[in-house]
Design a protein around this motif. Structure first.
Motif, mmCIF file in Angstrom:
data_model
loop_
_atom_site.group_PDB
_atom_site.id
_atom_site.type_symbol
_atom_site.label_atom_id
_atom_site.label_comp_id
_atom_site.label_asym_id
_atom_site.label_seq_id
_atom_site.Cartn_x
_atom_site.Cartn_y
_atom_site.Cartn_z
ATOM 1 N N ASN A 1 21.787 48.671 44.717
ATOM 2 C CA ASN A 1 22.083 50.074 44.439
ATOM 3 C C ASN A 1 22.597 50.316 43.030
ATOM 4 O O ASN A 1 22.216 51.279 42.369
ATOM 5 N N CYS A 2 23.466 49.424 42.566
ATOM 6 C CA CYS A 2 24.182 49.663 41.302
ATOM 7 C C CYS A 2 23.563 48.945 40.111
ATOM 8 O O CYS A 2 23.976 49.176 38.974
ATOM 9 N N GLY A 3 22.633 48.055 40.343
ATOM 10 C CA GLY A 3 22.068 47.297 39.241
ATOM 11 C C GLY A 3 22.968 46.131 38.863
ATOM 12 O O GLY A 3 23.635 45.544 39.716
ATOM 13 N N PRO A 4 23.027 45.768 37.566
ATOM 14 C CA PRO A 4 23.857 44.632 37.146
ATOM 15 C C PRO A 4 25.350 44.915 37.359
ATOM 16 O O PRO A 4 25.866 45.952 36.925
ATOM 17 N N VAL A 5 26.015 44.002 38.047
ATOM 18 C CA VAL A 5 27.460 44.094 38.285
ATOM 19 C C VAL A 5 28.046 42.695 38.170
ATOM 20 O O VAL A 5 27.326 41.702 38.085
ATOM 21 N N ARG A 6 29.360 42.619 38.168
ATOM 22 C CA ARG A 6 30.053 41.339 38.269
ATOM 23 C C ARG A 6 30.398 41.118 39.738
ATOM 24 O O ARG A 6 31.277 41.787 40.300
ATOM 25 N N GLY A 7 29.682 40.205 40.367
ATOM 26 C CA GLY A 7 29.845 39.980 41.790
ATOM 27 C C GLY A 7 31.234 39.491 42.159
ATOM 28 O O GLY A 7 31.915 38.834 41.382
ATOM 29 N N VAL A 8 31.638 39.828 43.384
ATOM 30 C CA VAL A 8 32.928 39.413 43.931
ATOM 31 C C VAL A 8 32.668 38.416 45.051
ATOM 32 O O VAL A 8 31.858 38.676 45.952
ATOM 33 N N GLN A 9 33.344 37.304 45.025
ATOM 34 C CA GLN A 9 33.135 36.262 46.019
ATOM 35 C C GLN A 9 33.647 36.711 47.382
ATOM 36 O O GLN A 9 34.787 37.157 47.517
ATOM 37 N N ARG A 10 32.807 36.611 48.394
ATOM 38 C CA ARG A 10 33.205 36.932 49.761
ATOM 39 C C ARG A 10 32.837 35.770 50.662
ATOM 40 O O ARG A 10 31.687 35.334 50.707
ATOM 41 N N TRP A 11 33.819 35.274 51.411
ATOM 42 C CA TRP A 11 33.624 34.095 52.245
ATOM 43 C C TRP A 11 33.136 34.477 53.619
ATOM 44 O O TRP A 11 33.550 35.483 54.189
ATOM 45 N N ARG B 1 31.382 52.502 46.655
ATOM 46 C CA ARG B 1 30.444 53.567 47.002
ATOM 47 C C ARG B 1 29.143 53.039 47.615
ATOM 48 O O ARG B 1 28.442 53.783 48.307
ATOM 49 N N CYS B 2 28.821 51.777 47.330
ATOM 50 C CA CYS B 2 27.588 51.231 47.924
ATOM 51 C C CYS B 2 27.894 50.320 49.110
ATOM 52 O O CYS B 2 27.012 49.638 49.619
ATOM 53 N N GLY B 3 29.143 50.328 49.532
ATOM 54 C CA GLY B 3 29.501 49.554 50.713
ATOM 55 C C GLY B 3 29.575 48.062 50.489
ATOM 56 O O GLY B 3 29.423 47.284 51.428
#
Length: 399
Positions: A216-226, A249-251
């Motif tokens: 949805n947002c294009g390039p972002v800095r991903g957040v680690q989710r376990w 906003r994109c869940g």
């Protein structure tokens, strides 16, 4: 020449000085590197003439003679971190990848001692404290299995805590770390990073934030989710954790890290040979059926595009448009295939040491010393410099 404002480091390193190169790029002044292997020390001296090289087994190194430094860097492996499957610990020390590989059979008894053991890092830390010049940080890397399956891992952590250090752990993939001039490694290399910070100093930010693509947002800095709630964040990308978009906003949709293709590292001018001509030698030796099967499956999948056939169990072939699997210290597992009009007319060769070094994110001007086998071992045992730079930058920020 030591600058007065640069934090200093000591490296009980393995391989081709990847952590040393990374820390230097992060603004550190490396003072010393120690290793038992002559090619490793020769590599240090060829690339870092101002750094003292000590040729000695880390187990017998007199830690009291180490110079004063802000950071001690070492990537240990212990024979106690044995493969799963209920077998007794092997008599010889394992390399990083053998220690983490499940169901490994017929382990050789003569693996080279290329890593400082975990206990030697404790020994060095205690010696520095006794001498009145404690390290501010002790840091390094290991395979995830080191923290997940080693029975004495908690005891090891507690040893540092009792010496006055707070442990911090994080898991990264070298293919996701875009630090330093060389950027991301075109190689998936899953590692646990450990950082022990002296009590009273601020904790470094060890959260990996790879450049990722959100649908949805294009390039972002991903957040680690376990995937599962764990007491410690130790694991492998895609199995234990993923990355999500930081935007609410994109869940928090899954965001796939942007990677670098192994094709960037390939030198197509190097000589190849026909599959039908068999292996190099004075007499004809055909390639085994399993090798031919993997090449044929790659041809069916990728058509006339060059690809990598992977000479590992449960692996077949992959595109040059994605990172390859881990470069190891022992043997060659990645075969470049240039398809022909038949299986026998396909042209093949194993990746060169230069291409393996590029996959590890070493620049071409980094000079490895020794025989081809020794250089392969130096490359495979090294910390990717981009990971070393990323870690060094985060430590420099709090020092």
């Amino acid at each position: 020449m030591i600058t007065t404002d640069a934090p200093t480091s000591i490296h009980l390193f393995a391989g081709g000085c990847g952590d040393l190169a990374g820390f230097k790029e992060a603004g550190f002044q490396p003072l010393l590197g120690a290793n038992h292997a002559p090619p490793a020390i020769a590599t240090l001296r060829a690339n870092f003439p101002g750094v003292r090289g000590v040729l000695e087994n880390i187990h017998t190194l007199d830690m009291r003679r180490l110079p004063r430094a802000r950071v001690l860097v070492g990537s240990p492996i212990c024979k106690e971190a044995s493969p799963s499957g209920g077998r007794a610990a092997p008599k010889a020390q394992l390399t990083l990848d053998e220690a983490d590989e499940e169901n490994k059979e017929n382990l050789p008894a003569d693996w080279s001692l290329t890593r400082a053991t975990a206990w030697d890092l404790l020994r060095a830390t205690e010696a520095a404290i006794d001498a009145g010049r404690p390290f501010d940080v002790v840091a390094g890397e290991n395979v995830p299995g080191f923290g997940l399956s080693w029975l004495l891992f908690d005891t090891w952590l507690d040893g540092f805590y009792r010496l006055g250090y707070i442990p911090h752990l994080t898991s990264v993939d070298a293919a996701h770390i875009d630090a330093g001039d060389e950027g991301r490694a075109p190689q998936h290399r899953h590692r646990m990073l450990f950082v022990f910070v002296r009590k009273g100093l601020p904790a470094p930010d060890l959260r990996p934030r790879p450049l990722s693509a959100c649908p949805n947002c294009g390039p972002v800095r991903g957040v680690q989710r376990w995937e599962k709630g764990t007491r410690r964040k130790i694991g492998i990308y895609g199995t234990s954790y993923k990355y999500v978009c930081p935007n609410r906003r994109c869940g928090h949709l899954e965001a796939v890290p942007i990677t670098r293709p192994i094709g960037d590292c390939i030198d197509f001018s190097l000589p190849t040979r026909r599959v039908g001509d068999g292996k190099a030698g004075k007499t004809f030796r055909p390639y085994v059926d399993e090798t031919r099967r993997k090449i044929d499956l790659g041809r069916a999948k990728y058509g006339d595009k060059p690809f990598i056939a992977i000479m590992r169990r449960n692996c077949v072939a992959q595109s040059l448009d994605e990172p390859i699997g881990t470069i190891t210290a022992e043997g060659s597992h990645h075969m470049l295939v240039i398809p022909g009009d038949s299986l026998d007319n396909c042209r093949i060769r194993m990746l060169s040491t230069t291409e393996k070094a590029r996959a590890q994110r070493f620049p071409d001007h980094h000079r490895f010393q020794g025989t081809d086998t020794e250089r392969t071992r130096l490359i495979g045992n090294a910390v990717p410099p981009n990971v070393g730079t990323w870690l060094g930058q985060r430590l420099a920020a709090v020092l």
